[in-house]
Design a protein around this motif. Structure first.
Motif, PDB file in Angstrom:
ATOM      1  N   UNK A   1      38.190  38.077  25.329  1.00 25.17           N
ATOM      2  CA  UNK A   1      38.140  38.558  23.947  1.00 25.17           C
ATOM      3  C   UNK A   1      37.508  39.946  23.879  1.00 25.17           C
ATOM      4  N   UNK A   2      36.474  40.182  24.674  1.00 25.05           N
ATOM      5  CA  UNK A   2      35.827  41.493  24.687  1.00 25.05           C
ATOM      6  C   UNK A   2      36.794  42.570  25.153  1.00 25.05           C
ATOM      7  N   UNK A   3      37.691  42.206  26.039  1.00 30.08           N
ATOM      8  CA  UNK A   3      38.661  43.167  26.558  1.00 30.08           C
ATOM      9  C   UNK A   3      39.658  43.623  25.502  1.00 30.08           C
ATOM     10  N   UNK A   4      39.794  42.872  24.411  1.00 29.51           N
ATOM     11  CA  UNK A   4      40.730  43.257  23.336  1.00 29.51           C
ATOM     12  C   UNK A   4      40.168  44.371  22.459  1.00 29.51           C
ATOM     13  N   UNK A   5      38.876  44.663  22.606  1.00 29.92           N
ATOM     14  CA  UNK A   5      38.234  45.635  21.728  1.00 29.92           C
ATOM     15  C   UNK A   5      37.367  44.986  20.675  1.00 29.92           C
TER      16      UNK A   5
ATOM     17  N   UNK B   1      26.777  35.476  32.642  1.00 32.55           N
ATOM     18  CA  UNK B   1      26.153  36.800  32.785  1.00 32.55           C
ATOM     19  C   UNK B   1      26.504  37.738  31.632  1.00 32.55           C
ATOM     20  N   UNK B   2      25.489  38.309  31.036  1.00 31.34           N
ATOM     21  CA  UNK B   2      25.708  39.307  29.977  1.00 31.34           C
ATOM     22  C   UNK B   2      26.510  40.482  30.530  1.00 31.34           C
ATOM     23  N   UNK B   3      26.227  40.857  31.766  1.00 37.50           N
ATOM     24  CA  UNK B   3      26.892  42.024  32.352  1.00 37.50           C
ATOM     25  C   UNK B   3      28.405  41.868  32.366  1.00 37.50           C
ATOM     26  N   UNK B   4      28.886  40.640  32.591  1.00 33.85           N
ATOM     27  CA  UNK B   4      30.340  40.440  32.640  1.00 33.85           C
ATOM     28  C   UNK B   4      31.002  40.734  31.303  1.00 33.85           C
ATOM     29  N   UNK B   5      30.278  40.487  30.222  1.00 28.30           N
ATOM     30  CA  UNK B   5      30.827  40.786  28.901  1.00 28.30           C
ATOM     31  C   UNK B   5      30.909  42.288  28.658  1.00 28.30           C
ATOM     32  N   UNK B   6      29.894  43.007  29.118  1.00 26.52           N
ATOM     33  CA  UNK B   6      29.945  44.464  29.001  1.00 26.52           C
ATOM     34  C   UNK B   6      31.091  45.019  29.843  1.00 26.52           C
ATOM     35  N   UNK B   7      31.202  44.552  31.052  1.00 31.30           N
ATOM     36  CA  UNK B   7      32.236  45.067  31.956  1.00 31.30           C
ATOM     37  C   UNK B   7      33.633  44.810  31.406  1.00 31.30           C
ATOM     38  N   UNK B   8      33.808  43.699  30.702  1.00 32.19           N
ATOM     39  CA  UNK B   8      35.128  43.380  30.154  1.00 32.19           C
ATOM     40  C   UNK B   8      35.557  44.389  29.093  1.00 32.19           C
ATOM     41  N   UNK B   9      34.583  45.055  28.466  1.00 34.63           N
ATOM     42  CA  UNK B   9      34.918  46.018  27.413  1.00 34.63           C
ATOM     43  C   UNK B   9      35.078  47.439  27.939  1.00 34.63           C
TER      44      UNK B   9
END
Length: 855
Positions: A151-155, A179-187
């Motif tokens: 979902x984060x990758x969609x913007x 991991x929080x970092x994985x959510x940042x990386x997805x964006x």
């Protein structure tokens, strides 16, 4: 930045919006007063948002926004209310679907939709820029953190429970957390072949320290350790300061608008960031940053007897220097002198800041907090400085009108003197005079965006929607939206004194308006055998809007209802908001009974206008709507009058109520003050203007003294105080000048407290109603003299009349032609019809003339 959220007392924190620098705080309704004090302290420079467990009041939401919240997550209905209160679109995030015709900063989807739907919405929002800049944000609630990365990758910005997240990233340390970092990386995205992300490193004052690169691994380590960790293209992971000791504390991570560049905000220790042992890889610190570091060093090691050491040690000396430099800045004239004195003042202020252990970052945070405030202060100086400088009166400022529009919520000092702003027309600039005569700005387009959904909702939803809106706006749940005649005696229980006063007022208004009734038939023979007539007929069904709000107004019901009754309208319908117990003011019901009203709609605002314009299952449709109201009522009236499907007319556009008083040196100060106050108590947006003709300072002071003394004795003093704060007195020399300004303003109420007042009435070209002489207060016209008190405001007196008997009638014309008459004008009609190419018109005459020739 993505550490787990800080703990805030009295605040539950079940969720974090996972996006660079953003946190979403969930609060309990009872916590509002306490949390406002703690939020900025807890989150520092982090961008935090607020979501309450239930809808709060408008004032409570604004309180939280004032505390520094970037936005509040609210229902669509609350968003409409907050927008109407002046909250910018970007500060509102709507839970669920966005209301039609309302710009907001984002939407929060509590129930996670399909991935493709989120992607479509995020893409659409990215192209819809807000008026203040930026694009709306899609927030998506995510129960399963493992699905959040997609979902984060969609913007979209995903919202995940903080209990399910961790700053760790190594598989053996996750403990079923994500991991929080994985959510940042997805964006994030990058077009570099090595997969690295360009990273700008700055300090907390946003000063650039250097340009580096980050990798997925370095980002994970930076979040895990809470320090500056980057990717060296030659040496791998680079833990900043591990060898040199010049370490960094990671404050937060931000991304740019495209997600392909990172910004690390850090607290740098040691010699600095650069490998040359300088603070920055770019130029050395300048301005405030340099001054702060220099003063911090001198606080520790300045030699005894040095000037800076004296300033740190001697509080009285520092206080004196700050006040001295402030005075020199105030007195500075040209640009060079102003810049020099401002620098001096900032230097001594920074000595105070550093001495007290305060950082410039904290000062900047406070500046940012002030910028985030929705409420606005009036900005007056403290009384001791006003007295010290000999300032007797506040002068009208010369700020641009656009800036004035933002000052919607003024904080008025409760114990300050209630007095007008005084301007002398001889010495004032044209801009100052125009400011005195300027009405409060009304953003019609913004108001219409809020009104349109309400009107359309009642138009299509009928009684059900009307009852919903009454519960929402008036706080009362009703079974039926209407009272129908005959009205119960229990609904109009009033004292004998009030009843007698209403009866007298009705009799006087009836007598004056009956005299206006056009009962004659105009007959004119324009040519022999051509007779034209004009005659009046009452409008069959009329709707009368009676405001509620801060005052009960039975007077409005009689001033609208009596002319309708005199005109002979068959169906008279009133509309007025109910009280908290669901009933109406008994005085209004009594007037409705006396004028023969068929029904009273228990609703106010735009929804009441819509109900009368279109009709509902219970509310009869009317042909014309009359009556004053706030900007929402006015906007609704304007809208329905332009909607051809409504087939409804209105009396006139309107704005806040207003009075202009012209007084001379013979006027009784108590009389003048009382007339100004009788208008000011209507509401904070009412406008009060005094034109003082050839009055000396003693007379003006006497009016101010009376104004203050009388106001303090009134129950609506708080409203008066706010109204008078933006009201003015303009001193002029001659009557001609006064009436020129009055006609320029075109007031709703014009009061002439001048000697031989009646002889000046011919000078009045534009006014709603004139009150002539010292013993003709506006109050008499508002209630009992007989003239109508529903008058054009906002300058519309230049082209509109006040409500009168003719407001409730229409005129019909007729024409009757004999053979002779047709023979006389028929040829002219045929010629003109042929000229316009309307042959059927020409033929209608020709066939008759031809037939007459054959007879």
């Amino acid at each position: 930045m993505f550490p787990l959220l800080p703990q805030v007392s009295s605040v539950t924190v079940p969720a974090v919006a996972v996006a660079p620098g953003k946190v979403l705080v969930s609060i309990l309704q009872s916590d509002v007063p306490e949390i406002a004090k703690e939020l900025k302290k807890a989150f520092g420079q982090a961008q935090f948002h607020i979501m309450a467990d239930t809808d709060l009041s408008t004032d409570e939401y604004i309180h939280l926004l004032d505390a520094g919240a970037s936005s509040v997550f609210v229902s669509g209905e609350s968003a409409v209310d907050l927008a109407a209160s002046g909250v910018p679109a970007g500060r509102l995030t709507v839970i669920g679907s966005k209301p039609d015709n309302l710009d907001v900063g984002g939407v929060f989807l509590k129930d996670t939709p399909a991935l493709e739907d989120v992607a479509t919405l995020a893409s659409t929002f990215a192209k819809q820029l807000l008026p203040s800049g930026g694009a709306p944000v899609v927030y998506v609630n995510v129960e399963d953190p493992k699905a959040a990365a997609d979902l984060a990758a969609t913007g979209a910005t995903v919202v995940v429970s903080s209990a399910k997240l961790t700053t760790e990233h190594q598989a053996d340390k996750l403990d079923d957390k994500f991991p929080i970092a994985d959510l940042l990386l997805a964006s994030l995205s990058t077009d570099r072949q090595d997969g690295l992300y360009t990273t700008l490193v700055t300090d907390v004052l946003n000063q650039s320290l250097g340009l580096v690169y980050s990798s997925a691994e370095s980002i994970k380590e930076a979040i895990r350790t809470g320090t500056g960790v980057y990717q060296s293209r030659r040496h791998g992971l680079w833990y900043k300061g591990k060898e040199s000791g010049n370490t960094q504390k990671l404050i937060r991570i931000e991304t740019d608008c495209d997600g392909d560049c990172l910004k690390f905000i850090v607290e740098q220790t040691g010699a600095g960031f650069c490998h040359f042992n300088t603070e920055s890889c770019f130029s050395a610190a300048q301005g405030i940053s340099c001054l702060e570091k220099t003063l911090q060093q001198r606080l520790q090691n300045a030699p005894a007897g040095s000037y800076t050491k004296r300033l740190f040690d001697d509080s009285d000396l520092l206080r004196a220097k700050i006040m001295e430099e402030a005075e020199e800045l105030v007195e500075a004239k040209d640009a060079e002198e102003v810049s020099w004195e401002a620098a001096d003042l900032i230097y001594f202020a920074m000595v105070k800041v550093v001495k007290e252990g305060v950082s410039w970052a904290q000062v900047m945070n406070n500046l940012d907090s002030k910028h985030m405030k929705i409420s606005r202060r009036k900005g007056d100086a403290k009384q001791k400085w006003v007295d010290a400088l000999g300032i007797k009166r506040q002068k009208v400022d010369e700020k641009p009108k656009e800036e004035k529009k933002e000052e919607k919520k003024e904080e008025i000092k409760e114990d300050g003197k209630i007095q007008l702003n005084h301007i002398n027309a001889d010495t004032a600039s044209k801009a100052e005079i125009e400011t005195v005569l300027a009405r409060p700005a009304q953003k019609t387009s913004d108001i219409m965006k809020l009104v349109l959904p309400i009107v359309e909702g009642v138009k299509t939803g009928g009684d059900k929607k009307l009852l919903e809106l009454t519960e929402k706006f008036d706080g009362v749940k009703l079974e039926s939206p209407i009272l129908t005649a005959p009205f119960s005696e229990d609904l109009m229980k009033i004292s004998d004194d009030v009843k007698a006063s209403i009866d007298m007022s009705i009799a006087n208004v009836k007598k004056f308006h009956a005299a206006q009734l056009d009962t004659t038939e105009l007959v004119v023979e324009t040519q022999p055998g051509v007779v034209c007539k004009r005659f009046s007929r009452p409008i069959e069904s009329v709707g009368l809007y009676i405001p509620g709000g801060t005052a009960v107004l039975p007077s409005t019901s009689l001033h609208l209802g009596v002319p309708a009754m005199v005109a002979g309208c068959k169906n008279i319908v009133l509309a007025s908001p109910p009280r908290k117990d669901g009933t109406l003011s008994p005085e209004v019901v009594y007037v409705a009974h006396q004028i023969g009203a068929k029904a009273v709609v228990l609703a106010g605002g735009a929804q009441a206008v819509a109900a009368m314009a279109y009709g509902t299952e219970s509310v009869p449709k009317v042909d014309k709507i009359m009556g004053p109201g706030n900007q929402f009522v006015t906007a609704a009236k304007m809208y329905v009058s332009n909607d051809t499907t409504a087939k409804v007319a209105i009396d006139m556009p309107a704005g806040p109520s207003e009075v202009l008083v012209i007084c001379d040196k013979h006027a009784n100060p108590a009389f003048v003050a009382s007339d100004l106050l009788s208008q000011a108590e209507h509401g904070v947006d009412s406008q009060v203007i005094l034109l003082a003709v050839d009055c000396d300072q003693k007379h003006l002071d006497a009016i101010d003294e009376e104004l203050h003394a009388q106001a303090l004795a009134l129950p609506r003093v708080d409203i008066i105080r706010k109204c008078i704060a933006h009201s003015s007195a303009l001193s002029v020399k001659t009557m001609d000048e006064a009436f020129k300004l009055s006609n320029q303003y075109a007031p709703e109420h014009l009061i002439l407290q001048i000697e031989d007042a009646d002889k000046y009435v011919p000078l009045v070209d534009h006014a709603g109603s004139i009150f002539v002489g010292a013993y003709s207060p506006e109050s008499c016209g508002d209630y009992s003299s007989g003239t109508n008190h529903t008058l054009p405001t906002y300058g519309y007196a230049r082209m509109y009349s006040g409500v009168n008997t003719g407001t409730f009638t229409k005129h019909i014309t007729s024409q009757q032609l004999t053979r002779e008459g047709l023979e006389i004008i028929g040829p002219a009609v045929m010629t003109l019809a042929a000229t316009e190419g309307l042959d059927a018109h020409r033929m209608a005459v020709k066939v008759r003339l031809d037939a007459m020739k054959k007879e």
